[in-house]
Design an enzyme around this catalytic site. Structure first.
Site, mmCIF file in Angstrom:
data_model
loop_
_atom_site.group_PDB
_atom_site.id
_atom_site.type_symbol
_atom_site.label_atom_id
_atom_site.label_comp_id
_atom_site.label_asym_id
_atom_site.label_seq_id
_atom_site.Cartn_x
_atom_site.Cartn_y
_atom_site.Cartn_z
ATOM 1 N N SER A 250 0.854 -1.190 0.000
ATOM 2 C CA SER A 250 0.000 0.000 0.000
ATOM 3 C C SER A 250 0.887 1.235 0.000
ATOM 4 C CB SER A 250 -0.912 0.005 1.226
ATOM 5 O OG SER A 250 -0.144 0.165 2.412
ATOM 6 N N LYS A 251 0.246 2.387 0.024
ATOM 7 C CA LYS A 251 0.980 3.650 -0.046
ATOM 8 C C LYS A 251 1.931 3.834 1.136
ATOM 9 C CE LYS A 251 -2.376 6.198 -2.839
ATOM 10 N NZ LYS A 251 -3.285 7.357 -2.902
ATOM 11 N N ARG A 252 1.654 3.158 2.246
ATOM 12 C CA ARG A 252 2.558 3.321 3.392
ATOM 13 C C ARG A 252 3.939 2.733 3.107
ATOM 14 N NH1 ARG A 252 -0.787 -0.864 4.962
ATOM 15 N NH2 ARG A 252 0.235 -2.841 5.472
#
Length: 482
Positions: A250-252
């Site tokens: 994910s974007k994290r």
């Protein structure tokens, strides 16, 4: 003939997981001389946009994944935007109702919610009770006369639903755990299951290669294929991509959009090679470097692992550096020119009278560059005389006790050199260090900071030679006055 499809939803840009799914489909089609179809599933009108469609197409083009049928290309089974195929979906729902394999459901959302809450309060799992399936003809006629909104539910048959997954092997779902799912909503919008099966049937898709997160959708779709008497395609569900922390990417974890990697200076060849080996093994020993053509010649679904793949940024950097090093100077120049122009460092002479010098600088920087942007940051002091000095480095190395005097001596020694090549420069610098009783390494580091503004560069004597006598003199003289 093998016919596969990649069917992204334009509710976001092409992300890494989608790009890998597209790649696997593309490789499978190319390996078997088949057809790769691009179909845009844009029925979520509120979240879909033409900008996102363009972003997906740009990502596909950047990776070199050309499609045989689809947007901008056409084909015999268009249109290739799902929103333009709604009447075909509705017709399939109508055919299923006529065949007694689906039925109208007049239950309101409030009624369904009340039943669900009652079941949960009683401690049981809720499943549609087929209330509308039991309506009499007169009750149905009354509801029709009232023009009551109606959905269409598929009548799930008794028994188990089985399919042989080309990655995971035989998979079975008990029909008792499936309720009669909606295939056409009360607003006449088809659900995902109806749309995808209708389109796959119309487009004669033979193999469905997609992510593991779709496994739970597959039994419903298999039932729909069987209900309309269509051949069931072969399914291959690809394991998900995880981040370094073993959680879903994910974007994290950083960038997930393919085009963001393009903007960061990754080469499409490197990204494609990297993605191909995320969850797939070529069965070729330790070999990891492949062109797209080589991958297409050996790709096989049996090489897909049943376990999740981990996205390793360091490995991607390794691939990228390899491909950067392998680029010819002319090709590398074409790729980094826009970045140098944006930074105000481009000089047309780099492709004219300075091209030999410029290519030599690129070759010197290549081993240290992991991304295309690195040529801008690493080469700034070559391409501009506005050197950005690290103040701490200047204080530590250039202004150390006695160092300005040592640098003056170096400057004088270099000015008198007949040849300004790396070998001559090294002899001269080491001679000054010996004569002045200073460690050669200490003097070399001071010169490095003086001419580049930083403490890390390629080999100093190669750097000095490429900068040239006049620029080295100017910078050494200026550095002692900082």
């Amino acid at each position: 003939m093998v016919r596969v499809r990649f069917a992204p939803s334009p509710t976001g840009y092409l992300h890494v997981g989608g790009a890998r799914t597209a790649l696997f489909n593309w490789l499978f089609a190319r390996r078997h001389g088949g057809v790769f179809v691009l179909r845009v599933e844009d029925t979520d009108l509120e979240r879909s946009s033409s900008e996102m469609v363009d972003g997906i197409l740009d990502g596909m083009r950047w990776l070199g994944l050309d499609w045989d049928e689809g947007p901008m290309v056409g084909g015999p089974f268009g249109p290739y935007f799902q929103s333009e195929r709604l009447e075909l979906h509705r017709a399939m729902a109508g055919d299923l109702v006529k065949a007694g394999k689906a039925y109208y459901c007049y239950c309101t959302p409030d009624e369904l919610k009340a039943k669900r809450e009652a079941a949960e309060a009683a401690g049981g799992a809720w499943k549609y009770d087929r209330a509308c399936r039991r309506l009499t003809p007169s009750e149905i006629a009354a509801r029709e006369a009232e023009h009551r909104p109606r959905a269409v539910r598929f009548l799930v048959p008794d028994g188990a639903t089985r399919f042989d997954d080309l990655v995971h092997g035989p998979i079975e779902f008990d029909g008792a755990n499936l309720d009669d799912f909606v295939i056409l909503r009360a607003d006449h919008q088809p659900t995902y299951h109806l749309s995808v099966v209708s389109d796959d049937v119309e487009m004669k898709i033979t193999h469905v290669v997609r992510g593991d997160d779709h496994i739970s959708n597959t039994p419903k779709q298999v039932l729909l294929y069987e209900a309309i008497g269509a051949p069931v395609p072969a399914f291959a569900h690809v394991p998900l991509i995880l981040g370094p922390d073993k959680k879903r990417l994910s974007k994290r974890h950083g960038a997930t959009s393919v085009m963001e990697y393009a903007r960061q200076g990754y080469l499409p060849e490197a990204m494609l090679n990297f993605l191909a080996l995320l969850g797939w093994s070529p069965g070729s020993g330790d070999r990891e470097l492949f062109t797209s053509q080589e991958l297409a010649e050996i790709f096989d679904l049996s090489g897909i692992s049943g376990g999740s793949a981990v996205f390793n940024p360091e490995k991607l950097d390794w691939f990228n550096q390899h491909y950067i090093v392998s680029l010819a100077p002319e090709e590398l120049t074409a790729r980094i020119r826009p970045r140098l122009e944006e930074a105000g460092l481009w000089d047309p002479a780099f492709l004219g009278e300075k091209h030999g010098w410029f290519f030599s600088v690129l070759e010197l920087l290549k081993p240290r560059a992991r991304r295309l942007d690195d040529f801008v940051s690493l080469g700034q002091y070559f391409f501009s005389d506005d050197v950005v000095y690290d103040e701490a480095a200047v204080a530590k190395h250039v202004k150390a006790d006695g160092m300005p005097t040592h640098l003056h001596a170096v400057d004088a020694a270099l000015e008198s050199l007949e040849a300004f090549d790396p070998a001559s420069l090294e002899v001269a610098v080491r001679a000054v260090a010996d004569a002045r009783g200073v460690k050669a390494g200490t003097l070399i580091q001071a010169i490095r900071v003086a001419v580049s503004g930083r403490t890390a560069t390629p080999g100093l004597f190669e750097v000095l030679s490429l900068l040239g006598r006049d620029r080295v003199h100017s910078r050494v003289s200026r550095s002692v006055r900082l």
